[in-house]
Enzyme design. Structure first.
Site, short mmCIF file in Angstrom:
data_model
loop_
_atom_site.label_atom_id
_atom_site.label_comp_id
_atom_site.label_asym_id
_atom_site.label_seq_id
_atom_site.Cartn_x
_atom_site.Cartn_y
_atom_site.Cartn_z
N ASP A 254 0.81 -1.33 -0.01
CA ASP A 254 0.03 -0.10 -0.08
C ASP A 254 0.74 1.20 -0.06
OD1 ASP A 254 -2.36 2.04 0.50
OD2 ASP A 254 -3.33 -0.04 1.00
N HIS A 280 2.14 2.31 -3.15
CA HIS A 280 1.09 3.39 -3.67
C HIS A 280 1.77 4.66 -3.58
CE1 HIS A 280 -2.48 0.42 -3.06
NE2 HIS A 280 -1.58 -0.04 -3.71
#
Length: 421
Positions: A254, A280
């Site tokens: 993430d 991310h």
């Protein structure tokens, strides 16, 4: 006449000083004088046994903290290298030194982490049923040190089930619910916590999360968790101040770093000399209602993240994001090298209006084509400044409700990024 000329010159100088002051109000970051940490003295050495040693480790952490020292976890003569434990807490003036080759492993038993409602290890609508693996609460001057590893065992089958922690996260996504799984390290209401040289991997959820922290340093840290491990953010400073993340490698499932401000302001953040792999990206948000201010990100390479420099919010949890500087950043193999989005939560309404002001991009190089998105609200423009921003030809652009100074130039050359670590 002479007096009029003098007044004219004085007015010009004042005007120049005003604009100089405006233009020089770039982020300065952490207000502390942060240097490479020094490992505290140890008061105890424990040898790895490959057994459950929760009580032994916790007792030694507490005892050593009383002496303002740390407990050392070391390989045993029989070549055992695991310390298996349930949840641990680190008090003021204490911590853990994990030597090279040693793995401190979180036992994958939901009952050990349950907060008292038998929800840990399940999927529901709240996702708040587990305590973290390592908790730091209302503590000062403590930390985790050494060249060893902390393994959250997110990929291990949990006791009493045929699923892993990560399986629960995937199931929650399908059901549009929340997984009850532990974070690896959670720091709250604390001052001057340090992570130094330690490796973190396989967290069931966020690797490092914090709230209401004044003084946090991650230096030489390595976070390495698979890209498909859901919600495994690297380091998330939330509602905190005086944060430094330096000389670290972060590759995860993430946000590599996510600066948040959902329960209060986050300010004075320095992120420098780092490498981000899978993940991310270098994110701010989506919770910005408390305001995020004075952030400097410098000397960063991102290779293979999904998003690069990412500020995200919406009317549901928006607020002021101001005085953010990105300097000396090299990006490659990233779909969205720069993504500033005030509509992060689509098809939702609220009254917490995001504001992205004084966002500075200085000496940014993007070595593969990507999509650059600046998605502001009508009547509430994103304010950005570009200085020496060079990207590869073939990139695409979305610019809605943006006030910009400078430009993005498609003149990037080369195919290698520096190693800033």
């Amino acid at each position: 006449m002479i007096r009029s000329i003098r007044l004219y010159i004085i007015n010009l100088l004042c005007l120049f000083s005003f604009f100089l002051g405006v233009n020089s109000s770039l982020a300065s970051g952490d207000t502390r004088n942060v240097k490479e940490p020094v490992i505290p003295n140890s008061c105890s050495i424990l040898k790895a046994t490959d057994k459950n040693v929760t009580t032994i480790v916790q007792n030694e952490i507490n005892r050593c903290a009383g002496l303002k020292k740390v407990v050392t976890l070391e390989l045993s003569n029989s070549k055992n290298f695991h310390f298996y434990t349930g949840p641990l807490t680190i008090p003021s003036n204490g911590g853990i030194l994990i030597n090279k080759g040693v793995v401190l492993s979180a036992i994958p038993d939901p009952k050990l982490y349950d907060v008292g409602n038998n929800k840990c290890g399940t999927v529901d609508n709240s996702g708040s049923g587990c305590k973290p693996y390592i908790t730091v609460r209302n503590a000062e001057n403590s930390g985790i040190y050494g060249d060893g590893i902390i393994d959250g065992q997110g990929n291990s089958v949990i006791k009493g089930s045929n699923k892993t922690w990560w399986n629960l996260a995937s199931e929650a996504k399908i059901l549009k619910k929340s997984q009850n799984v532990p974070r690896l390290i959670e720091i709250r209401g604390s001052k001057n916590f340090t992570l130094y040289k330690i490796s973190l991997k396989n967290s069931p959820n966020f690797h490092v999360a914090m709230g209401n922290v004044n003084g946090f340093t991650a230096w030489g840290v390595k976070i390495n968790t698979p890209a498909d491990a859901r919600n495994t953010d690297g380091i998330d400073p939330g509602s905190s101040t005086n944060i430094t993340i330096a000389h670290s490698y972060i590759s995860t499932g993430d946000d590599n770093v996510a600066i948040k401000a959902g329960n209060g302001p986050t300010s004075h953040v320095s992120i420098f000399n780092n490498f981000f792999g899978k993940g991310h990206g270098m994110s701010i948000g989506s919770e910005t209602s408390g305001s995020v201010t004075d952030v400097i990100v410098s000397n960063l390479t991102m290779d293979g993240t999904n998003s690069g420099l990412h500020i995200k919010s919406s009317k549901v949890n928006g607020g002021l994001v101001n005085d953010i500087t990105y300097k000396n950043v090299c990006i490659k193999n990233v779909q969205y090298p720069i993504l500033l989005d005030m509509f992060y939560q689509r098809n939702t309404e609220g009254n917490k209006i995001p504001q992205f002001k004084n966002i500075h991009f200085d000496n940014i190089k993007v070595l593969t084509p990507g999509k650059f998105v600046f998605n502001g609200l009508k009547g509430n423009n994103i304010q950005v400044t570009f200085n020496n921003v060079s990207v590869k030809k073939g990139s695409t652009y979305v610019m809605e409700n943006v006030t910009k100074t400078g430009s993005i130039n498609e003149n990037a050359v080369g195919d290698k990024c520096p190693n800033y670590i």
